[in-house]
Design an enzyme around this catalytic site. Structure first.
Site, PDB file in Angstrom:
ATOM      1  N   ALA A   1       0.836  -1.204   0.000  1.00 58.02           N
ATOM      2  CA  ALA A   1       0.000   0.000   0.000  1.00 58.02           C
ATOM      3  C   ALA A   1       0.869   1.251   0.000  1.00 58.02           C
ATOM      4  CB  ALA A   1      -0.918  -0.005   1.214  1.00 58.02           C
TER       5      ALA A   1
ATOM      6  N   GLY B   1      -0.174  -5.443   0.274  1.00 58.38           N
ATOM      7  CA  GLY B   1      -1.209  -5.481  -0.745  1.00 58.38           C
ATOM      8  C   GLY B   1      -0.755  -6.156  -2.017  1.00 58.38           C
TER       9      GLY B   1
END
Length: 255
Positions: A61, A106
């Site tokens: 992220a 992520g």
């Protein structure tokens, strides 16, 4: 745009393009969802490759963006974050992740959304959110445990450690390790081969496996049974069986 959908020979490539590390900020998450839904709709996309480029898949992220978000902001954002990854996981076509370099946080969670993962020898995967005082929030606690088992998943999530390609292969986190410069080529070849297969049967197989993993075996068997019987109404089933009888196994053309 930070994500592109490129289509050739029945294969759609979802390509991350946010240098230098393909950090998955809010705009990238939303774009990913938009293009995953487009790949789902498009009949000329019969299989999908997720790729971040030759040097990095996605390093996680955008931490600076997340640092500025308070509890209220994340309560409002968390569902959209998960929905963007779920849109990839629910593409009803074969999906392969072509993983080079870092696939962390992520990025690892995005790779988990694929049906198959091909990693370069330079790949490093992990869920380092615990080192930020967090847990994975884009499906990592759920998809990782389903893929490699709860104890192995907890080890990676509790420690936040990164694993190299060879350990990822041993854990079952990736399915094949190849030289870094061959990752996309081999992933595209995997997808291209399946793009020539019976689209509805592939969809049925994917939905049956995925649904079965999320429910009890009786419900899973019911899903399988309904799809199995339903495929007898398809032209691909007729073509496949006719080819088997007349020419032998493995020679049917489904396009």
């Amino acid at each position: 745009m930070t994500v592109h959908l490129e289509v050739a020979e029945g294969v759609g490539t979802l390509r991350l393009d946010r240098p230098p590390m393909n950090a998955l900020d809010v705009a990238t998450q939303d774009r990913l969802k938009e293009l995953a839904e487009e790949a789902t709709r498009r009949e000329d996309v019969r299989a999908v490759v997720i790729h971040g480029g030759e040097k990095v898949f996605a390093a996680g992220a955008d931490i600076k963006e997340m640092q500025a978000m308070d509890h209220t902001a994340m309560v409002l954002r968390a569902r959209a974050l998960q929905d963007s990854f779920t849109a990839v996981a629910r593409i009803p076509k074969p999906v392969v992740a072509a993983v080079t370099g870092y696939a962390l946080g992520g990025g690892c969670e995005l790779a988990l959304c694929a049906d198959y993962r091909i990693a370069g020898e330079n790949a490093k995967l992990g869920q380092p959110e615990i080192l930020l005082g967090l847990i994975p929030g884009a499906g990592g606690t759920q998809r990782l445990a389903r893929l490699i088992g709860p104890s192995k998943a907890k080890d990676l999530i509790f420690t936040g450690r990164q694993v190299r390609a060879d350990e990822a292969l041993a854990l079952g986190l990736v399915d094949r390790v190849v030289p870094a410069d061959e990752v996309y080529t081999q992933a595209h070849a995997w997808a291209a081969k399946l793009a020539q297969g019976p689209a509805l049967a592939l969809r049925a197989a994917k939905e049956s496996v995925d649904t079965g993993l999320e429910t009890d075996i009786d419900t899973g068997l019911a899903v399988e049974r309904n799809w199995f019987a339903g495929l007898f109404a398809t032209e691909d089933r007729e073509r496949g069986m006719r080819s088997f009888v007349e020419e032998g196994p493995g020679k049917a053309k489904f396009l």
